[in-house]
Design a protein around this motif. Structure first.
Motif, PDB file in Angstrom:
ATOM      1  N   MET A   1       0.836  -1.215   0.000  1.00  6.84           N
ATOM      2  CA  MET A   1       0.000   0.000   0.000  1.00  6.84           C
ATOM      3  C   MET A   1       0.864   1.256   0.000  1.00  6.84           C
ATOM      4  O   MET A   1       1.390   1.658   1.014  1.00  6.84           O
ATOM      5  CB  MET A   1      -0.826   0.029   1.288  1.00  6.84           C
ATOM      6  N   THR A   2       1.022   1.886  -1.111  1.00  5.65           N
ATOM      7  CA  THR A   2       1.643   3.200  -1.118  1.00  5.65           C
ATOM      8  C   THR A   2       0.615   4.151  -1.701  1.00  5.65           C
ATOM      9  O   THR A   2      -0.288   3.737  -2.408  1.00  5.65           O
ATOM     10  CB  THR A   2       2.900   3.235  -1.995  1.00  5.65           C
TER      11      THR A   2
ATOM     12  N   ASN B   1     -10.732   5.299   1.131  1.00  9.79           N
ATOM     13  CA  ASN B   1     -10.401   6.650   1.570  1.00  9.79           C
ATOM     14  C   ASN B   1      -9.128   7.147   0.871  1.00  9.79           C
ATOM     15  O   ASN B   1      -8.555   6.462   0.029  1.00  9.79           O
ATOM     16  CB  ASN B   1     -10.301   6.717   3.100  1.00  9.79           C
TER      17      ASN B   1
ATOM     18  N   GLY C   1       1.978  11.474   4.027  1.00  9.64           N
ATOM     19  CA  GLY C   1       0.912  10.696   4.625  1.00  9.64           C
ATOM     20  C   GLY C   1       0.041  11.442   5.617  1.00  9.64           C
ATOM     21  O   GLY C   1      -0.736  10.835   6.347  1.00  9.64           O
ATOM     22  N   ASP C   2       0.167  12.763   5.679  1.00  6.40           N
ATOM     23  CA  ASP C   2      -0.755  13.528   6.516  1.00  6.40           C
ATOM     24  C   ASP C   2      -2.052  13.767   5.752  1.00  6.40           C
ATOM     25  O   ASP C   2      -2.031  13.974   4.532  1.00  6.40           O
ATOM     26  CB  ASP C   2      -0.146  14.885   6.885  1.00  6.40           C
TER      27      ASP C   2
ATOM     28  N   PHE D   1      -6.108   7.599   1.867  1.00  7.48           N
ATOM     29  CA  PHE D   1      -4.909   6.772   2.071  1.00  7.48           C
ATOM     30  C   PHE D   1      -4.908   5.599   1.112  1.00  7.48           C
ATOM     31  O   PHE D   1      -3.905   5.291   0.485  1.00  7.48           O
ATOM     32  CB  PHE D   1      -4.893   6.193   3.491  1.00  7.48           C
ATOM     33  N   GLN D   2      -6.048   4.924   1.074  1.00  7.19           N
ATOM     34  CA  GLN D   2      -6.103   3.687   0.301  1.00  7.19           C
ATOM     35  C   GLN D   2      -5.913   3.951  -1.178  1.00  7.19           C
ATOM     36  O   GLN D   2      -5.213   3.217  -1.865  1.00  7.19           O
ATOM     37  CB  GLN D   2      -7.428   2.974   0.594  1.00  7.19           C
TER      38      GLN D   2
END
Lengths: 446, 446
Positions: free
Chosen positions: B1-2, B131, B178-179, B133-134
């Protein structure tokens, strides 16, 4: 940004952590007062239920930060948020997919984490919130009841170069594929203990895990039922596990088991007072007199059933337990005896399971064509348990238990024991009398 | 997951997308009825405000899925959720850090995305929520007003092997570190258009982006103010941008600008009816008669100020505009003239900015020691604008505007024009009369 390294919390970590345990335990009395080291704090839902309570938590965190500690603060969702989200889900779907349920529920902790980070910054404490994605809290794929596999601490180390406190969403993780998971009951406690365990495994030497809630510690018996019930300064992991398994609710079994496995010193206290709480450790300090019985707990709302004259022997019994399990009845205490090819069976279960259990047993008997047996009406009972590491070495404990109960006219309807526990079945209406009798007998009242 | 590849939505993507535009535009009439292709739908807060409304949205998505489309459904937070979260933040901190504010606000869309995915699965439509992130919706680091840099579509492609619909959290992204970030006003529309743009750039050829809200499309003028106001079948990006800039609220400028840049065909319609909505495209189809004026809009609550006899020429003017900008006053229409070394200046601004503007101007004059000048009391005005691509080629539009207003005794207090827009200042109390006059003159009433 990847969800952390895959490094496992393996046996090496465990060993390393265990070597630390004793040293940390020796220091325990100093920890909540002094600064230094890494403090993991966990605040439950009632502790962050309102903006005002969140500001109160922020003040507590600030005090520790000002004393020099680095803090990881694990938070639950605000008050009844999780219940509210579950109700919403039920309104859109009768059976929501567990994957989506966890996606939904995980938002609750993100709200409280962000709010606490805001409150801390408002007080001048540099703080940042982090969720499961950001930290790489990797779990199994059991949605709604996932197990933590690993936590990435590298981001936390970077964070501590900039911040005094990192606020972490409890109760949640991500799968290796990046789906959100939740950890089930007691999940936020588990998150906090896991972070402490990982910190120990990675070489932090001064770690304590503080669990704050609306109760001021662990009591020898329920202070709502026993007047003057003594709060414990210290309790061992084993004792705490027995008490939790037997019905005490302050700490969830799972987090205690994890703490024991990795040698994490726990401290339970109230968010709403400065009152001294309770440590959960591997061994009590030597200077502390080892009590025979550390605590008394009770499991209420049980039913005892007796089935008489079951034809045949073992076959019928295993059949009965199989159908009870299929009916979802959670059997607790069991006793059985055979005489002349007829079997006597007694068992207890939660009273909510009683109807389906009786039906399952009767159905099995009919299906097998068994006759002559009889099931007595269920009797409401409670299981009262005395727990103590010291019980192991002491003699005459059972006798003291029996005579304390009998002198008060409390009938003993069943007994089971383990190395550090003796459990007695009593009539449901006598449960509180029984707890008081044992609390008095073993000096658990102040 | 990036969080997705870093491949930019660069000029190549743009070109490629633009080649698609015309073809897609030709097909536009067929799209909402037939299936096939990739449909991006966006549902705003009022469309998902309650569990019942979420179930309604699920039914709409199911109808399109049943017709054979793959769907990306972008959702906003439920109803007033975002306002509620902002209020919570204000209760814990007077000035919450923007980074934490975005962490907080991003939870709103995750709740509605999870709920919609549940509702879809409940209707038998295989669906999953995703979301930021995903998906790897990577943005700039401007918290609360971030710009999308890239969206990873590889996970979506995998998802469409298993699911008919992917429900995506609108309004949010993540920084490369990643914020969490949020996209500011109109953010969910922007999310939806960006997903469509990226899909076009990656070779999808049959893409439409449908924006659903509580209004049934784009009107030639405000139907609440002009009886019989005509709903448009089609409008160009340029016209829509002018209308949005001038005060129309259906689509946010930013999402329209993005759609224009990448040639994404937009379709605006109501969540709550089957009424035909409005397309936003590059050029109107040839068979459609090109109206001179497509829409009339109005910006209310403005004040006009006149400053007379300012000594000196350009220097004083630039000084005045600098202090107005510093005072946060957003100047709109400006006219100025010099005669004999004395300057006349007129400008308009939002009436909320009036007091600070007058103060700033007076302060500047005093600081510079300028004398003899005079500022007249502000006059409440409204800016009424007629917009149309056809204006470019047509003659006599200005004259038709003036005579329509003058024949109704509406005084013209100022004028400004662009290639496809003519704006007139009128007294605030005559704004609705002016809109009606222009709507009638240019046939915008049914």
């Amino acid at each position: 940004m990847t969800p952390g390294t895959r490094q496992k919390m393996g046996p090496e970590a465990n060993q390393e952590a265990n070597q630390e345990t004793n040293r940390t335990a020796e220091r325990k009395n100093a920890v909540p007062m002094s600064g230094g080291g890494l403090v993991i704090q966990k605040y439950g839902g009632s502790s962050v239920a309102t903006p005002e309570k969140i500001r109160n938590v922020a003040l507590r965190v600030k005090a520790r930060a000002d004393a020099g500690s680095r803090l990881i603060v694990v938070v639950s969702a605000m008050g009844k948020t999780t219940d509210g989200l579950i109700a919403l889900a039920k309104e859109v779907s009768a059976s929501p997919p567990p994957r989506e349920m966890d996606m939904l529920l995980a938002t609750g902790e993100q709200v409280s984490a962000a709010l606490l980070a805001m409150a801390l910054n408002g007080l001048g404490v540099p703080a940042v919130s982090r969720n499961a994605f950001q930290l790489g809290i990797v779990t199994s794929e059991n949605y709604s009841n996932a197990r933590i596999r690993d936590i990435g601490l590298s981001l936390l180390r970077e964070d501590f170069e900039k911040y005094k406190a990192v606020v972490v969403t409890g109760f949640q993780g991500i799968t290796p594929e990046g789906d959100l998971t939740t950890l089930g009951r007691g999940g936020s406690d588990t998150s906090a203990v896991a972070m402490a365990a990982k910190a120990l495994a990675m070489g932090e030497t001064d770690v304590v895990c503080e669990i704050y809630s609306d109760v001021p510690g662990i009591f020898a018996c329920d202070p709502n039922k026993v007047k003057g019930a003594r709060k414990l300064d210290c309790i061992t992991y084993e004792e705490m596990l027995e008490l939790a398994a037997l019905g005490a609710k302050v700490l969830h079994m799972r987090s205690v088991a994890l703490a024991r496995k990795y040698g994490v010193v726990l401290y339970c206290a109230s968010t709403f007072s400065e009152e001294r709480g309770t440590y959960v450790v591997k061994e009590l300090p030597e200077w502390l007199e080892n009590p025979v019985v550390t605590g008394v707990t009770v499991a209420r709302n049980q039913m005892k059933f007796v089935v008489r004259r079951i034809p045949g022997s073992g076959d019928a019994l295993s059949g009965i337990f199989r159908v009870l399990a299929l009916a979802g009845a959670n059997i607790d205490m069991i006793s059985a005896a055979s005489d002349n090819g007829l079997t006597f069976l007694a068992f207890t279960l939660q009273d909510g399971d009683a109807a389906s259990a009786v039906e399952a047993v009767a159905g099995y008997m009919k299906e097998k064509g068994l006759e002559g047996w009889e099931i007595e009406p269920g009797v409401p009972v409670a299981k009262v348990s005395a727990v103590g590491d010291g019980m192991n070495a002491a003699t005459g404990v059972a006798e003291r238990v029996f005579s304390a109960l009998q002198s008060r006219g409390i009938e003993i309807l069943g007994i089971s024991t383990s190395e550090i526990n003796i459990s007695i079945l009593v009539e449901g209406s006598r449960a509180d009398d029984a707890v008081n009798a044992l609390a008095q007998e073993f000096g658990l009242i102040e």
